[in-house]
Scaffold this active site. Structure first.
Site, PDB file in Angstrom:
ATOM      1  N   HIS A   1     -28.081  27.737  33.059  1.00 35.12           N
ATOM      2  CA  HIS A   1     -29.392  27.409  32.480  1.00 35.12           C
ATOM      3  C   HIS A   1     -30.405  26.971  33.531  1.00 35.12           C
ATOM      4  CE1 HIS A   1     -27.017  27.175  28.591  1.00 35.12           C
ATOM      5  NE2 HIS A   1     -27.830  28.206  28.494  1.00 35.12           N
TER       6      HIS A   1
ATOM      7  N   ASP B   1     -28.591  28.770  21.720  1.00 34.89           N
ATOM      8  CA  ASP B   1     -27.879  27.522  22.013  1.00 34.89           C
ATOM      9  C   ASP B   1     -28.813  26.439  22.555  1.00 34.89           C
ATOM     10  OD1 ASP B   1     -27.927  27.851  25.075  1.00 34.89           O
ATOM     11  OD2 ASP B   1     -26.922  29.681  24.445  1.00 34.89           O
TER      12      ASP B   1
ATOM     13  N   GLU C   1     -34.601  34.492  18.603  1.00 35.17           N
ATOM     14  CA  GLU C   1     -33.137  34.558  18.496  1.00 35.17           C
ATOM     15  C   GLU C   1     -32.819  35.377  17.248  1.00 35.17           C
ATOM     16  OE1 GLU C   1     -29.998  33.306  19.959  1.00 35.17           O
ATOM     17  OE2 GLU C   1     -29.413  34.599  18.292  1.00 35.17           O
TER      18      GLU C   1
ATOM     19  N   ASP D   1     -35.071  40.268  15.926  1.00 31.30           N
ATOM     20  CA  ASP D   1     -34.557  41.049  17.057  1.00 31.30           C
ATOM     21  C   ASP D   1     -35.619  41.054  18.165  1.00 31.30           C
ATOM     22  OD1 ASP D   1     -33.626  42.911  18.822  1.00 31.30           O
ATOM     23  OD2 ASP D   1     -33.218  44.465  17.322  1.00 31.30           O
ATOM     24  N   GLY D   2     -35.230  40.587  19.350  1.00 35.13           N
ATOM     25  CA  GLY D   2     -36.165  40.505  20.474  1.00 35.13           C
ATOM     26  C   GLY D   2     -36.825  41.834  20.804  1.00 35.13           C
TER      27      GLY D   2
ATOM     28  N   ASP E   1     -32.132  35.694  27.896  1.00 33.36           N
ATOM     29  CA  ASP E   1     -30.818  35.040  27.941  1.00 33.36           C
ATOM     30  C   ASP E   1     -29.934  35.753  26.933  1.00 33.36           C
ATOM     31  OD1 ASP E   1     -28.666  33.386  28.041  1.00 33.36           O
ATOM     32  OD2 ASP E   1     -29.638  31.670  27.110  1.00 33.36           O
TER      33      ASP E   1
ATOM     34  N   ASP F   1     -23.693  40.149  26.436  1.00 34.25           N
ATOM     35  CA  ASP F   1     -23.394  41.341  27.225  1.00 34.25           C
ATOM     36  C   ASP F   1     -24.063  42.572  26.587  1.00 34.25           C
ATOM     37  OD1 ASP F   1     -21.575  40.119  29.160  1.00 34.25           O
ATOM     38  OD2 ASP F   1     -20.258  39.800  27.452  1.00 34.25           O
TER      39      ASP F   1
HETATM   40  N1  AG3 Z   1     -25.259  34.500  27.902  1.00 36.40           N
HETATM   41  C1  AG3 Z   1     -24.084  35.310  28.025  1.00 36.40           C
HETATM   42  C2  AG3 Z   1     -23.698  35.692  29.384  1.00 36.40           C
HETATM   43  C3  AG3 Z   1     -22.623  36.764  29.383  1.00 36.40           C
HETATM   44  C4  AG3 Z   1     -21.248  36.223  29.324  1.00 36.40           C
HETATM   45  N2  AG3 Z   1     -20.301  37.296  29.298  1.00 36.40           N
HETATM   46  C5  AG3 Z   1     -19.001  37.173  29.032  1.00 36.40           C
HETATM   47  N3  AG3 Z   1     -18.461  36.027  28.854  1.00 36.40           N
HETATM   48  N4  AG3 Z   1     -18.279  38.253  28.959  1.00 36.40           N
HETATM   49  C6  AG3 Z   1     -25.024  33.115  27.824  1.00 36.40           C
HETATM   50  C7  AG3 Z   1     -25.880  32.381  26.897  1.00 36.40           C
HETATM   51  C8  AG3 Z   1     -26.094  30.985  27.389  1.00 36.40           C
HETATM   52  N5  AG3 Z   1     -27.308  30.448  26.936  1.00 36.40           N
END
Ligand code: AG3
Length: 283
Positions: free
Chosen positions: A62, A86, A106, A137-138, A155, A158
């Site tokens: 973050h 989050d 979000e 949806d962004g 943010d 995957d």
């Molecule tokens: N964003 C996800 C990052 C990717 C993690 N990938 C995985 N574990 N395979 C994180 C959100 C945090 N705010």
């Protein structure tokens, strides 16, 4: 009895954390959401079984996704955050008194609800009066935006499932259009280490390079993500991430950070040779 959370990082590698207790499990319209508690990493959030954050190492992710663009842009007032239900990115952004508005888009309202309830260390500033939450949806939200934002922070999860659209050429083009003429976009850029992640990271880099005049990649180590070696993308219309960093100005703000500092900022853009090569291959 032992209870373990396991994420498969490749068909041949697994990463496991011993779980003390499962605090929440639920299925939203978009994904399965789980929150666990553990000795080693504290509480952690997973979406469809993929690690999103742990209380122990989320500060790295973050801080690096937020303070890098905020230290380069000379006057970031209007910020768009995509994903991030989050609250971790919003927590870091609200520390800047110069920020006037934060639009958080979000897709999954349940992620926000669950984070507010079980992850109070990240979802602690979502009630700040500058924060406006849109459950949408962004990809669709950003189609309507033009010349509006100074900084966009993507943010995402995957590049499969609900987050897939946030890695497309169309989306990066919309981000470019949504930014002011000196705007900056930063995104979660996957890992260079394992083949599948590396391929995703190259695809994403190629599309960003095609969409922005300046595009660089920076790194951080995030122990609970695949391989622990993670990348972020920095794309911009005007500012260079290292040459345009005003370190003195950022340091004068007096923000106390646990990972980010302005020396590390510069260093984070120095990448291992094999990563530079992968990037060059698609540039
Ligand atoms: N964003 C996800 C990052 C990717 C993690 N990938 C995985 N574990 N395979 C994180 C959100 C945090 N705010």
């Amino acid at each position: 009895m032992e209870l373990w959370f396991t994420e498969r990082h490749t068909p041949n590698v697994k990463f496991s954390i011993k779980v003390d207790r499962q605090l929440y499990t639920g299925q939203s319209e978009f994904q399965r959401i789980d929150v666990f508690d553990s000795k080693e990493f504290g509480r952690f959030l997973t979406l469809d079984g993929y690690m999103m954050l742990t209380e122990k190492d989320e500060f790295i992710y973050h801080e690096m996704i937020t303070h890098i663009p905020m230290a380069v842009h000379p006057n970031p007032k209007n910020i768009l955050v995509i994903g991030a239900g989050d609250g971790g990115v919003v927590r870091e952004l609200t520390r800047y008194s110069t920020v006037e508005s934060i639009d958080l888009v979000e897709i999954d309202e349940l992620v926000v609800e669950v984070s507010k309830k079980y992850l109070p260390t990240t979802a602690c500033r979502l009630d700040d009066e500058r924060v406006h939450i849109f459950y949408e949806d962004g990809v669709k939200f950003i189609r309507r935006c033009e010349n509006k934002y100074d900084v966009i922070i993507v943010d995402s999860t995957d590049p499969f499932g609900p987050g897939e659209g946030l890695f497309t050429k169309e989306f990066y083009g919309s981000c470019n259009k949504a930014l002011r003429e000196d705007g900056i976009m930063v995104n979660q850029h996957e890992s260079p280490f394992y083949d599948e992640d590396a391929a995703a990271m190259q695809r994403s880099h190629k599309r960003i390079v095609e969409s922005f005049p300046i595009s660089r990649v920076y790194q951080a180590h995030i122990p609970t993500y695949p391989s622990g070696h993670w990348l972020f993308g920095f794309a911009s219309k005007k500012y260079h991430p290292v040459h345009d960093l005003n370190a003195t100005k950022w340091n004068m703000l007096g923000l106390k950070t646990k990972y980010y500092n302005t020396k590390l900022h510069t260093g984070a853009f120095s990448l291992p040779n094999y990563v530079e090569e992968m990037l060059r291959d698609v540039e």
